[in-house]
Design a protein around this motif. Structure first.
Motif, PDB file in Angstrom:
ATOM      1  N   LYS A 175       0.839  -1.207   0.000  1.00  0.00           N
ATOM      2  CA  LYS A 175       0.000   0.000   0.000  1.00  0.00           C
ATOM      3  C   LYS A 175       0.871   1.254   0.000  1.00  0.00           C
ATOM      4  O   LYS A 175       0.571   2.233  -0.681  1.00  0.00           O
ATOM      5  CB  LYS A 175      -0.911  -0.022   1.224  1.00  0.00           C
ATOM      6  N   PHE A 178       1.323   4.939  -2.882  1.00  0.00           N
ATOM      7  CA  PHE A 178       1.079   6.332  -2.528  1.00  0.00           C
ATOM      8  C   PHE A 178       1.938   7.270  -3.385  1.00  0.00           C
ATOM      9  O   PHE A 178       2.999   6.879  -3.878  1.00  0.00           O
ATOM     10  CB  PHE A 178       1.406   6.588  -1.057  1.00  0.00           C
ATOM     11  N   ASN A 179       1.486   8.510  -3.533  1.00  0.00           N
ATOM     12  CA  ASN A 179       2.342   9.538  -4.118  1.00  0.00           C
ATOM     13  C   ASN A 179       3.286  10.067  -3.038  1.00  0.00           C
ATOM     14  O   ASN A 179       3.236   9.631  -1.877  1.00  0.00           O
ATOM     15  CB  ASN A 179       1.517  10.672  -4.734  1.00  0.00           C
ATOM     16  N   TYR A 188       1.672  11.480   0.361  1.00  0.00           N
ATOM     17  CA  TYR A 188       1.122  10.483   1.269  1.00  0.00           C
ATOM     18  C   TYR A 188       2.216   9.575   1.828  1.00  0.00           C
ATOM     19  O   TYR A 188       2.106   9.076   2.954  1.00  0.00           O
ATOM     20  CB  TYR A 188       0.051   9.663   0.566  1.00  0.00           C
ATOM     21  N   LYS A 189       3.257   9.337   1.056  1.00  0.00           N
ATOM     22  CA  LYS A 189       4.365   8.530   1.578  1.00  0.00           C
ATOM     23  C   LYS A 189       5.045   9.218   2.759  1.00  0.00           C
ATOM     24  O   LYS A 189       5.395   8.565   3.753  1.00  0.00           O
ATOM     25  CB  LYS A 189       5.393   8.265   0.474  1.00  0.00           C
ATOM     26  N   SER A 206       2.535   9.130   5.763  1.00  0.00           N
ATOM     27  CA  SER A 206       2.294   7.778   6.264  1.00  0.00           C
ATOM     28  C   SER A 206       3.557   7.194   6.909  1.00  0.00           C
ATOM     29  O   SER A 206       3.466   6.449   7.890  1.00  0.00           O
ATOM     30  CB  SER A 206       1.808   6.868   5.134  1.00  0.00           C
TER      31      SER A 206
END
Length: 425
Positions: A123, A127-128, A131-132, A135
């Motif tokens: 997941k 992510f772009n 978001y990486k 997260s």
């Protein structure tokens, strides 16, 4: 807060992590063979800071050993998946037990980190960048809290100190954030470089295609016109023969253009042999003398014996083009000087003329497709020459002034002439 155990090893741990990231991308970018073993390379580059962080921890007290080994461990799992994570887990535990001895809490906590990060990895990689980053930091905070809870449940002697909270729960999310940011920036840079290289290749191809189509279309148009004229039944035999000569001449011109293009596009020299340069240069001079005589150009030479490795056919075509350019640069006559010297493992060939010369722009664009200073030139002859010189590990240098002449210097690595002939297969 006053941290008694704060020392220089914090910066050392950060240094190990950041350098390992840079080494990974340097090796991945510059060694194509390693791209086939990306996960192995990632495992190796992540395991080194893991071991170094344990070897030089931030501090050691009676309750716990603190370091930043979890950062490269989590990064390796998030970007490499469970295979990289499994290898890093084995390396981490073996190094941990070898340095400090077996500890059940360490085993349980890092098994938990491995399983959780491996499940999140797929997941995460979807992510772009935005978001990486978020997260990764949040994931580090959650894992730090849950790992602390596991340690408290398994050991009555485990204590959560201020230093533990700072080094194990607060610092890692910030480091994870910046480490992921660096990784994403470097990945984007590699991707952008690859796209630029592809665009440059496409531009060269489009320029070559434009040059070939333009130059071949011209003689074919002439041929088409003369064939149309040959349909006239009232033409005399003399006129008809003249038309046929024009058709043959234009077809020969088209064939020359295509041959030059194929010579330029050929990926490598097929046959490599010893070239006796002095003999080849004298042979080329004899070939160019009729053209030089027509333009009232005198040819002078100073040639020494020398041998290089390459393809004699391509070598002849290369220097035939360069000498022909020199003669054509002197339409009103002049002198073409050929100088050849062999010295200290290098062989140098100078071709000098006192013709019209070249501007700085013409020098910079020498060998560029679809560019020529000649009225009917295609630039392919120069491209073929440069391509041949490069394939034979040579270099080309141009010095020129308008209305004063041009000197082209070509340098090749020479070989021992007494050595027996050996052909590469």
């Amino acid at each position: 807060m006053n941290f008694i155990y704060f020392n220089q090893h914090v910066l050392d741990n950060l240094f190990y992590i950041l350098v390992s990231l840079l080494i990974f991308f340097v090796l991945y970018e510059n060694m194509n063979v390693l791209r086939l073993y990306k996960k192995t390379l990632l495992t190796a580059c992540a395991s080194v800071p893991i071991i170094l962080c344990m070897k030089f921890p931030i501090y050691i007290d009676d309750y716990c050993i603190h370091d930043l080994r979890q950062i490269p461990f989590l990064l390796g799992i998030l970007y490499g998946g469970w295979p990289v994570g499994a290898a890093l887990l084995f390396i981490l535990l073996m190094a941990r037990f070898a340095i400090y001895g077996f500890n059940l809490i360490t085993l349980v906590i890092y098994l938990f980190l491995f399983i959780t990060a491996a499940l999140f990895s797929k997941k995460f990689n979807k992510f772009n960048r935005k978001y990486k980053l978020g997260s990764a930091a949040l994931f580090s905070i959650l894992l730090g809290g849950m790992s602390t809870a596991i340690a408290l449940l398994m050991s009555d002697s485990f204590r959560v100190t201020e230093a533990y909270v700072f080094y194990f729960m607060l610092i890692p999310p910030f480091i994870m954030f910046f480490a992921v940011y660096i990784i994403e920036v470097l990945r984007d840079a590699i991707h952008l470089k690859t796209k630029i290289i592809k665009l440059e290749k496409m531009e060269v191809v489009s320029q070559l295609a434009a040059s070939i189509s333009h130059e071949v279309r011209n003689p074919l148009t002439v041929v088409k016109g003369f064939i149309h004229l040959l349909k006239d039944p009232n033409l005399s035999q003399g006129v008809r023969n003249g038309y046929f000569q024009h058709v043959t001449s234009e077809l020969d011109r088209a064939e020359t253009i295509i041959s030059d293009y194929l010579a330029f596009a050929k990926p490598a020299i097929e046959k490599v042999e010893d070239i006796f340069v002095d003999r080849e240069i004298r042979s080329i001079i004899e070939m160019i003398k009729p053209l030089a005589s027509m333009s009232s150009v005198e040819i002078s030479e100073s040639i020494e014996p020398a041998t290089i490795r390459g393809n004699s056919q391509y070598f002849k075509q290369c220097f035939l083009n360069l000498m022909k350019n020199g003669v054509e640069a002197m339409p009103n006559g002049g002198e073409l000087n050929i100088l050849m010297q062999a010295d200290k493992g290098k062989m140098l060939i100078k071709i000098s003329d006192n013709g019209v010369g070249m501007t700085k722009e013409q020098i910079n664009r020498f060998g560029e497709p679809y560019y020529s200073s000649k009225e009917k030139g295609t630039g392919l002859g120069s491209m073929v020459a440069i391509r041949t010189i490069q394939m034979m590990n040579g270099t080309l240098d141009i010095k020129s002034d308008q209305n004063e002449g041009t000197t082209i210097t070509v340098t090749f690595p020479s070989v021992n002439r007494d050595r027996p002939l050996q052909l590469d297969k």
